[in-house]
Enzyme design. Structure first.
Site, PDB file in Angstrom:
ATOM      1  N   THR A   1       0.878  -1.174   0.000  1.00 61.91           N
ATOM      2  CA  THR A   1       0.000   0.000   0.000  1.00 61.91           C
ATOM      3  C   THR A   1       0.915   1.222   0.000  1.00 61.91           C
ATOM      4  O   THR A   1       2.092   1.116   0.364  1.00 61.91           O
ATOM      5  CB  THR A   1      -0.879   0.044   1.260  1.00 61.91           C
ATOM      6  OG1 THR A   1       0.000   0.107   2.394  1.00 61.91           O
ATOM      7  CG2 THR A   1      -1.732  -1.188   1.390  1.00 61.91           C
TER       8      THR A   1
ATOM      9  N   GLU B   1      -5.651  -4.095  -0.684  1.00 59.77           N
ATOM     10  CA  GLU B   1      -5.980  -5.230   0.181  1.00 59.77           C
ATOM     11  C   GLU B   1      -7.059  -6.126  -0.419  1.00 59.77           C
ATOM     12  O   GLU B   1      -7.349  -7.192   0.098  1.00 59.77           O
ATOM     13  CB  GLU B   1      -6.450  -4.712   1.554  1.00 59.77           C
ATOM     14  CG  GLU B   1      -5.343  -4.088   2.396  1.00 59.77           C
ATOM     15  CD  GLU B   1      -5.130  -2.595   2.133  1.00 59.77           C
ATOM     16  OE1 GLU B   1      -5.534  -2.111   1.060  1.00 59.77           O
ATOM     17  OE2 GLU B   1      -4.565  -1.905   3.008  1.00 59.77           O
TER      18      GLU B   1
ATOM     19  N   LYS C   1     -15.330  17.227   9.847  1.00 62.47           N
ATOM     20  CA  LYS C   1     -16.257  17.126  10.971  1.00 62.47           C
ATOM     21  C   LYS C   1     -16.605  18.521  11.474  1.00 62.47           C
ATOM     22  O   LYS C   1     -15.826  19.152  12.181  1.00 62.47           O
ATOM     23  CB  LYS C   1     -15.652  16.274  12.087  1.00 62.47           C
ATOM     24  CG  LYS C   1     -15.419  14.850  11.630  1.00 62.47           C
ATOM     25  CD  LYS C   1     -14.853  13.968  12.716  1.00 62.47           C
ATOM     26  CE  LYS C   1     -14.453  12.626  12.142  1.00 62.47           C
ATOM     27  NZ  LYS C   1     -13.020  12.441  11.954  1.00 62.47           N
TER      28      LYS C   1
ATOM     29  N   TRP D   1     -20.917  15.361   9.820  1.00 57.53           N
ATOM     30  CA  TRP D   1     -19.891  15.033   8.839  1.00 57.53           C
ATOM     31  C   TRP D   1     -20.228  15.651   7.477  1.00 57.53           C
ATOM     32  O   TRP D   1     -21.349  15.559   7.006  1.00 57.53           O
ATOM     33  CB  TRP D   1     -19.785  13.508   8.657  1.00 57.53           C
ATOM     34  CG  TRP D   1     -19.143  12.840   9.837  1.00 57.53           C
ATOM     35  CD1 TRP D   1     -18.903  13.397  11.065  1.00 57.53           C
ATOM     36  CD2 TRP D   1     -18.662  11.503   9.904  1.00 57.53           C
ATOM     37  NE1 TRP D   1     -18.300  12.486  11.888  1.00 57.53           N
ATOM     38  CE2 TRP D   1     -18.145  11.312  11.202  1.00 57.53           C
ATOM     39  CE3 TRP D   1     -18.621  10.448   9.005  1.00 57.53           C
ATOM     40  CZ2 TRP D   1     -17.595  10.093  11.610  1.00 57.53           C
ATOM     41  CZ3 TRP D   1     -18.076   9.245   9.408  1.00 57.53           C
ATOM     42  CH2 TRP D   1     -17.564   9.071  10.699  1.00 57.53           C
TER      43      TRP D   1
HETATM   44  P1  ADP Z   1      -3.123   3.530  -2.578  1.00 58.30           P
HETATM   45  O1  ADP Z   1      -3.573   4.071  -3.895  1.00 58.30           O
HETATM   46  O2  ADP Z   1      -3.265   4.505  -1.458  1.00 58.30           O
HETATM   47  O3  ADP Z   1      -1.886   2.753  -2.633  1.00 58.30           O
HETATM   48  P2  ADP Z   1      -5.321   1.778  -2.714  1.00 58.30           P
HETATM   49  O4  ADP Z   1      -5.320   1.813  -4.187  1.00 58.30           O
HETATM   50  O5  ADP Z   1      -5.430   0.488  -2.037  1.00 58.30           O
HETATM   51  O6  ADP Z   1      -4.094   2.428  -2.133  1.00 58.30           O
HETATM   52  O7  ADP Z   1      -6.432   2.778  -2.195  1.00 58.30           O
HETATM   53  C1  ADP Z   1      -7.674   2.303  -1.761  1.00 58.30           C
HETATM   54  C2  ADP Z   1      -8.534   3.450  -1.352  1.00 58.30           C
HETATM   55  O8  ADP Z   1      -8.819   4.296  -2.464  1.00 58.30           O
HETATM   56  C3  ADP Z   1      -9.895   3.031  -0.868  1.00 58.30           C
HETATM   57  O9  ADP Z   1      -9.855   2.632   0.475  1.00 58.30           O
HETATM   58  C4  ADP Z   1     -10.707   4.303  -1.071  1.00 58.30           C
HETATM   59  O10 ADP Z   1     -10.513   5.227  -0.026  1.00 58.30           O
HETATM   60  C5  ADP Z   1     -10.104   4.882  -2.312  1.00 58.30           C
HETATM   61  N1  ADP Z   1     -10.932   4.550  -3.470  1.00 58.30           N
HETATM   62  C6  ADP Z   1     -10.735   3.581  -4.373  1.00 58.30           C
HETATM   63  N2  ADP Z   1     -11.689   3.618  -5.320  1.00 58.30           N
HETATM   64  C7  ADP Z   1     -12.524   4.631  -5.004  1.00 58.30           C
HETATM   65  C8  ADP Z   1     -13.709   5.182  -5.594  1.00 58.30           C
HETATM   66  N3  ADP Z   1     -14.224   4.722  -6.716  1.00 58.30           N
HETATM   67  N4  ADP Z   1     -14.300   6.215  -4.948  1.00 58.30           N
HETATM   68  C9  ADP Z   1     -13.785   6.720  -3.816  1.00 58.30           C
HETATM   69  N5  ADP Z   1     -12.676   6.258  -3.231  1.00 58.30           N
HETATM   70  C10 ADP Z   1     -12.054   5.227  -3.818  1.00 58.30           C
END
Ligand code: ADP
Length: 540
Positions: A185, A330, A437, A442
């Protein structure tokens, strides 16, 4: 009584073997770092992947060893995906856009034995090398002609290693739960964490994500993953593409609007996938030059919320269907996608669009629910918002080398806040750390951004929480104007009137030249919050 069916472990190699046998002449086209176009077929790729497996064995790799990659989307990277996992090694894709210290940390944590990298990243790897504890072989992913005259590293030439092998190699069969690949991540909080996928989880994810209500992939498709192979395995497309025998087109490092557009057209691309920010460049280029797509008809957009305005532009002006998707590293990464059900067919277009703007329904295999802070399940009424938790065979149980389980009662807490409606469509309202917040209520930063993005003068917008003496936090909107546009603070704020409740309208607007993005192309809220930590709101 037991079933009496064949016992065949789900092996990643079988995807490529299938593609080579049944879609042998389907093409894999790559725009190389070197600048030219390379084309070959699944049949060629499968043979080369076997040679990669042999070559890595010759370098001393043993089952379970990690092989790191710092590479763009291209055929060599594709061969390494299969050559590593297929032979029992673990493919560790590394995001080159992370900070060098983070990259070194990740390579050391994964204990990569071999590091394969594109020419682009040679200077980076030379700089990192003194800090890498486990890497024994540095393999430059190019041919002899492009090998540098000198380097501080003892480099091995990828093409030479591969071409020295016979290809007389049988893909081994082993436990389908063995590790196949590992992705970290991006570590917005603390050090990055590794998600270790298995052959089984990868194949189930590939099957599921190719379904019509997911990515709808088929042998009729020409798929160009804009999402990098170092960002959660290009959302599984190198696997689901092989599963269905689709032609694959890899753009290499050439991700600007012009290069992408030309590749979409010349290779007759039908389907693509990427985060919202990559489409901004392409749309701007096409608008400036009055261009249209001839074959490109649908794309998955996810990774962060796709602004409805972007969906409108792609659909109305470019005739491209947008499939909004949500996922995480994940989750391998796909969790939900937004597609209509039969009962929605006759709804007015506006209502259909409202549904499609959500992050969508789970694919079979994933289950989800929303819970309050005490873990109690909340209703699916499209209003109650709570912590989104998920489970399924392609969701991690724990992180690499971490003993403590992140699960709560068997469910993985996503860190996202969402609603689920009566038809089981999920909508992300925020990442829990990004919600604003205000006086105990929210405010969804995504809602504020979506409205700003629908203003014709706005190129990009981010809403963040700003400290407020009375309300604790109030929204601040950070905006990048489109070139040549003269949008004022007052005009921007007035634009919100009637679109959301008055108390949710941002307290202030600041204009910037650029909004910072993470290594995966998402808005870097943390950095913005730091940057504007001392911003004084006019209402304060
Ligand atoms: P990173 O890009 O930070 O390495 P990830 O790709 O695993 O990690 O990121 C996942 C997160 O991206 C999700 O928990 C969510 O917050 C955000 N996310 C992914 N797809 C969407 C979406 N379509 N709309 C809003 N948030 C999204």
């Amino acid at each position: 009584m037991m079933g009496q069916m064949m016992q065949m472990p789900l092996m990643i190699s079988s995807l490529l073997v299938h593609a080579a046998r049944h879609h042998g002449d389907a093409e894999i086209v790559s725009k190389r770092v070197e600048g030219d176009i390379h084309r070959y077929t699944y049949r060629d790729a499968e043979l080369r992947a076997r040679k990669v497996a042999q070559a890595l064995g010759r370098l001393g790799c043993e089952p379970g060893d990690r092989v790191g990659t710092l590479a763009w989307n291209g055929y060599r990277h594709f061969e390494i995906y299969y050559g590593t996992s297929g032979s029992g090694l673990v493919c560790h894709t590394i995001n080159p856009r992370l900070f060098p210290e983070q990259i070194a940390w990740i390579i050391n944590d994964a204990e990569d034995r071999v590091l394969c990298f594109d020419l682009t990243f040679l200077p980076l790897v030379e700089k990192l090398a003194p800090h890498l504890r486990s890497v024994q072989h540095f393999v430059l992913m190019t041919d002899r002609a492009h090998m540098p005259a000198s380097s501080s590293l003892d480099l091995e030439c990828y093409d030479e290693l591969v071409e020295a092998e016979s290809g007389e190699y049988r893909w081994p069969e082993f436990d389908e739960n063995s590790a196949s690949s590992i992705c970290y991540t991006s570590g917005t909080t603390g050090n990055p964490k590794g998600a270790v996928y298995s052959h089984r989880s990868t194949i189930l994810h590939a099957y599921a994500s190719a379904l019509p209500d997911a990515m709808d992939c088929s042998a009729k498709d020409v798929i160009l993953p804009v999402v990098p192979m170092f960002h959660v395995n290009a959302w599984g497309l190198p696997y689901s593409g092989a599963l269905v025998g689709a032609k694959l087109v890899f753009p290499g490092p050439h991700l600007d609007g012009k290069s992408l557009y030309e590749l979409f057209e010349s290779e007759k691309v039908t389907f693509s996938a990427g985060v919202p920010t990559v489409w901004l460049g392409l749309i701007t280029y096409m608008k400036q030059n009055g261009l249209k797509f001839s074959t490109f008809r649908r794309t998955v957009i996810g990774g962060s919320a796709c602004p409805p305005a972007m969906m409108r532009t792609l659909e109305d002006e470019f005739n491209v269907e947008v499939i909004h998707a949500w996922g995480m590293t994940e989750l391998s990464p796909l969790g939900t996608l937004s597609k209509l059900k039969a009962k929605h067919r006759d709804l007015p277009v506006e209502q259909q669009r409202h549904i499609l703007e959500k992050q969508g329904k789970v694919i079979y295999g994933i289950d989800m629910k929303i819970v309050d802070d005490a873990g109690r399940e909340l209703p699916w009424d499209g209003k109650a918002s709570g912590n989104l938790v998920v489970r399924g065979p392609w969701v991690i149980e724990r992180y690499f080398k971490r003993d403590e389980s992140p699960l709560l009662d068997g469910w993985f807490p996503t860190g996202d806040v969402a609603t689920i409606d009566a038809d089981a469509y999920m909508q992300i309202t925020d990442r829990s750390k990004d919600v604003i917040k205000s006086g105990g209520e929210w405010i969804s930063s995504i809602d504020l951004e979506n409205i700003a993005m629908s203003h014709p003068a706005v190129h990009e917008a981010a809403a963040i929480a700003c400290k407020h003496p009375k309300w604790d936090e109030r929204p601040l909107l950070v905006v990048v104007r489109k070139p040549g546009q003269s949008l004022t603070r007052e005009e921007m704020l007035a634009y919100y009137e009637g679109k959301i409740a008055k108390w949710q309208i941002p307290d202030d607007v600041v204009f910037v030249d650029e909004i910072p993005h993470t290594a995966t192309g998402k808005i870097q809220k943390l950095k913005l919050r730091e940057e504007f930590a001392h911003h004084v709101l006019p209402t304060a």
